[in-house]
Scaffold this active site. Structure first.
Site, PDB file in Angstrom:
ATOM      1  N   LYS A 124       0.865  -1.195   0.000  1.00 38.08           N
ATOM      2  CA  LYS A 124       0.000   0.000   0.000  1.00 38.08           C
ATOM      3  C   LYS A 124       0.892   1.232   0.000  1.00 38.08           C
ATOM      4  CE  LYS A 124      -4.395   1.087   0.143  1.00 38.08           C
ATOM      5  NZ  LYS A 124      -5.584   0.311  -0.270  1.00 38.08           N
ATOM      6  N   ASP A 164      -7.007   4.174  -4.777  1.00 39.60           N
ATOM      7  CA  ASP A 164      -7.676   4.081  -3.469  1.00 39.60           C
ATOM      8  C   ASP A 164      -8.287   5.473  -3.266  1.00 39.60           C
ATOM      9  OD1 ASP A 164      -7.825   2.146  -0.977  1.00 39.60           O
ATOM     10  OD2 ASP A 164      -7.458   4.114  -0.125  1.00 39.60           O
TER      11      ASP A 164
HETATM   12  P1  NDP Z   1     -12.864   7.753  -3.307  1.00 40.22           P
HETATM   13  O1  NDP Z   1     -11.798   8.748  -3.125  1.00 40.22           O
HETATM   14  O2  NDP Z   1     -13.390   7.489  -4.656  1.00 40.22           O
HETATM   15  O3  NDP Z   1     -14.100   8.068  -2.370  1.00 40.22           O
HETATM   16  C1  NDP Z   1     -13.948   8.187  -0.995  1.00 40.22           C
HETATM   17  C2  NDP Z   1     -15.269   8.582  -0.394  1.00 40.22           C
HETATM   18  O4  NDP Z   1     -15.157   8.547   1.020  1.00 40.22           O
HETATM   19  C3  NDP Z   1     -15.684   9.989  -0.747  1.00 40.22           C
HETATM   20  O5  NDP Z   1     -17.076  10.079  -0.726  1.00 40.22           O
HETATM   21  C4  NDP Z   1     -15.046  10.786   0.381  1.00 40.22           C
HETATM   22  O6  NDP Z   1     -15.653  12.030   0.595  1.00 40.22           O
HETATM   23  C5  NDP Z   1     -15.271   9.881   1.544  1.00 40.22           C
HETATM   24  N1  NDP Z   1     -14.206  10.089   2.528  1.00 40.22           N
HETATM   25  C6  NDP Z   1     -12.871  10.091   2.333  1.00 40.22           C
HETATM   26  N2  NDP Z   1     -12.213  10.349   3.463  1.00 40.22           N
HETATM   27  C7  NDP Z   1     -13.147  10.524   4.385  1.00 40.22           C
HETATM   28  C8  NDP Z   1     -13.115  10.824   5.764  1.00 40.22           C
HETATM   29  N3  NDP Z   1     -11.946  11.004   6.427  1.00 40.22           N
HETATM   30  N4  NDP Z   1     -14.292  10.910   6.396  1.00 40.22           N
HETATM   31  C9  NDP Z   1     -15.463  10.729   5.729  1.00 40.22           C
HETATM   32  N5  NDP Z   1     -15.570  10.466   4.438  1.00 40.22           N
HETATM   33  C10 NDP Z   1     -14.431  10.348   3.785  1.00 40.22           C
HETATM   34  O7  NDP Z   1     -12.292   6.404  -2.657  1.00 40.22           O
HETATM   35  P2  NDP Z   1     -12.798   4.910  -2.859  1.00 40.22           P
HETATM   36  O8  NDP Z   1     -14.263   4.881  -3.076  1.00 40.22           O
HETATM   37  O9  NDP Z   1     -11.910   4.264  -3.820  1.00 40.22           O
HETATM   38  O10 NDP Z   1     -12.451   4.290  -1.427  1.00 40.22           O
HETATM   39  C11 NDP Z   1     -13.393   4.232  -0.375  1.00 40.22           C
HETATM   40  C12 NDP Z   1     -12.985   3.150   0.609  1.00 40.22           C
HETATM   41  O11 NDP Z   1     -12.929   1.892  -0.061  1.00 40.22           O
HETATM   42  C13 NDP Z   1     -11.607   3.325   1.255  1.00 40.22           C
HETATM   43  O12 NDP Z   1     -11.633   2.781   2.541  1.00 40.22           O
HETATM   44  C14 NDP Z   1     -10.712   2.455   0.371  1.00 40.22           C
HETATM   45  O13 NDP Z   1      -9.539   2.045   1.037  1.00 40.22           O
HETATM   46  C15 NDP Z   1     -11.642   1.286   0.119  1.00 40.22           C
HETATM   47  N6  NDP Z   1     -11.356   0.444  -1.025  1.00 40.22           N
HETATM   48  C16 NDP Z   1     -11.219   0.971  -2.277  1.00 40.22           C
HETATM   49  C17 NDP Z   1     -10.986   0.149  -3.349  1.00 40.22           C
HETATM   50  C18 NDP Z   1     -10.910   0.652  -4.737  1.00 40.22           C
HETATM   51  O14 NDP Z   1     -10.783  -0.167  -5.644  1.00 40.22           O
HETATM   52  N7  NDP Z   1     -11.004   1.939  -4.988  1.00 40.22           N
HETATM   53  C19 NDP Z   1     -10.804  -1.310  -3.157  1.00 40.22           C
HETATM   54  C20 NDP Z   1     -11.033  -1.761  -1.822  1.00 40.22           C
HETATM   55  C21 NDP Z   1     -11.283  -0.896  -0.804  1.00 40.22           C
HETATM   56  P3  NDP Z   1     -15.022  13.354  -0.051  1.00 40.22           P
HETATM   57  O15 NDP Z   1     -15.493  13.387  -1.459  1.00 40.22           O
HETATM   58  O16 NDP Z   1     -15.564  14.436   0.789  1.00 40.22           O
HETATM   59  O17 NDP Z   1     -13.540  13.212   0.086  1.00 40.22           O
HETATM   60  O1  2IT Z   2      -7.900  -1.504  -0.759  1.00 42.48           O
HETATM   61  C1  2IT Z   2      -7.831  -2.044  -1.885  1.00 42.48           C
HETATM   62  O2  2IT Z   2      -7.963  -3.267  -2.017  1.00 42.48           O
HETATM   63  C2  2IT Z   2      -7.609  -1.192  -3.049  1.00 42.48           C
HETATM   64  N1  2IT Z   2      -7.553   0.013  -2.913  1.00 42.48           N
HETATM   65  C3  2IT Z   2      -7.423  -1.805  -4.408  1.00 42.48           C
HETATM   66  C4  2IT Z   2      -6.033  -2.325  -4.579  1.00 42.48           C
HETATM   67  C5  2IT Z   2      -5.679  -2.777  -5.962  1.00 42.48           C
HETATM   68  O3  2IT Z   2      -4.495  -3.083  -6.149  1.00 42.48           O
HETATM   69  O4  2IT Z   2      -6.531  -2.848  -6.855  1.00 42.48           O
END
Ligand code: NDP
Ligand code: 2IT
Length: 443
Positions: A124, A164
């Site tokens: 990460k 992420d």
């Molecule tokens: P994005 O940046 O696309 O979206 C994040 C969302 O969460 C936004 O709505 C954001 O709001 C909100 N957010 C971020 N930080 C905070 C905070 N401190 N408090 C409250 N809301 C917050 O990220 P992802 O959708 O990709 O990721 C969301 C979650 O999913 C994370 O935990 C990530 O690690 C996990 N994840 C992501 C994967 C991926 O493929 N993208 C895979 C597996 C897990 P705002 O717009 O205001 O910042």
């Molecule tokens: O938390 C996660 O699993 C991710 N942000 C995706 C990682 C990846 O390599 O696709």
């Protein structure tokens, strides 16, 4: 295994890494029994080895703002464990991150990746850079500077980053361009790439879809499905949006979404096209939703998403965003299952409460593994220099989520029939990694 000594030692060495300690404690709690039943794990000091990253890379990222002022951010990449494949895991750009955040995320990633059944180790990284309010050119210059250091540490067979929080298609594009320019090779060093330059169909949707697919299996096990179900979702980023899309496709109604400033409740069902326009196209705030949908309510408390009456809750924003009070309210309001689309969104006391209540609680390393799984499939397609169709990728994603669900049931089923998915996921992921570490000798 002496869990308390191990945790005390971690806390003493780095008291500020609280999220990392939280993630380690949860895994150790789950695996204690299987660890003690198999003396080979203790003999090989697997826990002591698996909680320490292979290496941590920290670096300076200088970049020029549009105002001609120099900015400096901190870059990180944690190459945590490569027992089952090249390091693999996302990059997060968010002002609140610290080394402890990346250690927690990298640690979780080891076992999540193992659950997918694909050959990927855990890693990460990211930066305390805040993409919010930055121009496209500033984001590009930052990404180029970030990759100008990172490129020497990564590679398609070494370490393959992805997106992420704060890192989506735009950032992956800028970082990929800079990598290609430096190494002069067009290769699958990142995943989440654009469809016309080595990306995979369904990668964008994969995490959210996967979260819903595994929840579908939970519902099926309990004799029901998504039809007519009310679903509370937090976040409005990549994971939240595509979780909502799949819920709607399966006949459920999404009643809430949020961002870091606040939450919306729309009892008539979220208008996802509107959310996509606000968040994906205009990069705006969720508050703007109620300017078009007059019957929806906005609250500046983002935890208000958990006040909505729902059958299913999918926290898809960030770590520790659903606390004990929220969990109690959800259960009191009839919520039957919570699946973590985000990484570690449910606080430990809330997880314990949900398990006590025998509410469904599917942890992130199982529920959001669809994202990295399709990243793994993107790597496969890159190796073969071909692109599967959306249906082919989606079918593989569904199969992987089904397999993960089965693994959770296999290792998490209690005598009374209740499935502890937290334990199931941790044990299944751990056993695979631990046995590989033993195979590789003392390294
Ligand atoms: P994005 O940046 O696309 O979206 C994040 C969302 O969460 C936004 O709505 C954001 O709001 C909100 N957010 C971020 N930080 C905070 C905070 N401190 N408090 C409250 N809301 C917050 O990220 P992802 O959708 O990709 O990721 C969301 C979650 O999913 C994370 O935990 C990530 O690690 C996990 N994840 C992501 C994967 C991926 O493929 N993208 C895979 C597996 C897990 P705002 O717009 O205001 O910042
Ligand atoms: O938390 C996660 O699993 C991710 N942000 C995706 C990682 C990846 O390599 O696709």
């Amino acid at each position: 295994m002496n869990t308390n000594t191990i945790l005390e030692d971690l806390r003493k060495k780095a008291p500020q890494e609280v999220e990392f300690h939280q993630a380690v404690e949860e895994v150790l709690e789950s695996i204690e029994q299987v660890y003690n039943e198999n003396p080979k794990f203790e003999a090989h000091k697997i826990v002591e080895r698996v909680i320490m990253p292979d290496r941590i890379i920290m670096f300076r990222i200088p970049w020029m703002g549009d105002d001609d002022v120099i900015n400096v951010n901190q870059g990180y990449r944690i190459e945590f464990n490569s027992a089952i494949g090249p390091y693999k895991g996302g990059l997060r750009f968010h002002p609140d991150v610290s080394l402890g955040t990346f250690k927690f995320l990298g640690f979780e990633q080891i076992f999540k990746n193992a659950l997918t059944g694909l050959p990927m180790g855990g890693g990460k990284g990211g930066s305390d850079f805040d993409p919010k309010g930055k121009s496209d050119n500033e984001v590009m210059r930052f990404c180029q500077s970030f990759m100008t250091e990172l490129y020497r540490h990564i590679g398609p067979e070494t370490d393959v980053p992805a997106g992420d929080i704060g890192v989506g298609a735009r950032e992956i594009g800028y970082m990929y361009g800079q990598y290609k320019r430096i190494v002069n090779r067009f290769e699958g060093v990142l995943t989440g790439k654009g469809l016309s330059w080595g990306g995979s169909w369904i990668r964008k949707e994969a995490t959210g879809y996967g979260t819903v697919y595994i929840t579908q299996h939970w519902l099926k096990l309990h004799g029901t499905d998504f039809t007519g179900k009310k679903v509370a979702i937090s976040g409005s980023g990549n994971v939240a949006i595509y979780a909502a899309e799949k819920v709607m496709e399966l006949g459920g109604t999404v009643v809430t979404m949020s961002d870091s400033n606040g939450s919306i409740i729309d009892e008539e069902g979220i208008d996802l096209d509107l959310v996509k326009r606000i968040k994906e196209v205009e990069r705006g705030r969720i508050k703007e939703y109620v300017e078009t949908r007059y019957n929806a309510k906005y609250s500046s408390n983002r935890n208000d998403v958990w006040t909505a009456k729902c059958d299913v809750a999918l926290p898809c924003a960030t770590q520790n965003e659903l606390n004990l009070e929220d969990a109690k309210l959800l259960v009191a309001n009839g919520c039957k299952v919570i699946a973590e689309g985000a990484n570690m969104p449910v606080t430990p006391d809330a997880v314990h409460y949900l398990l006590e209540q025998k509410t469904g609680m599917i942890p992130g390393k199982a529920a959001n593994a669809g994202g990295v799984a399709v990243s793994g499939l993107e790597m496969t397609q890159n190796s073969m220099k071909l692109q599967w169709t959306p249906n082919e990728v989606d079918a593989k994603l569904m199969q992987i989520m089904e397999n993960i669900h089965e693994a959770c049931v296999k290792y998490g089923k209690r005598e009374d029939g209740y499935v502890d998915y937290v334990k199931g996921a941790n044990v299944a992921g751990f056993l695979k990694v631990a046995n590989c570490m033993i195979d590789h000798g003392l390294i």
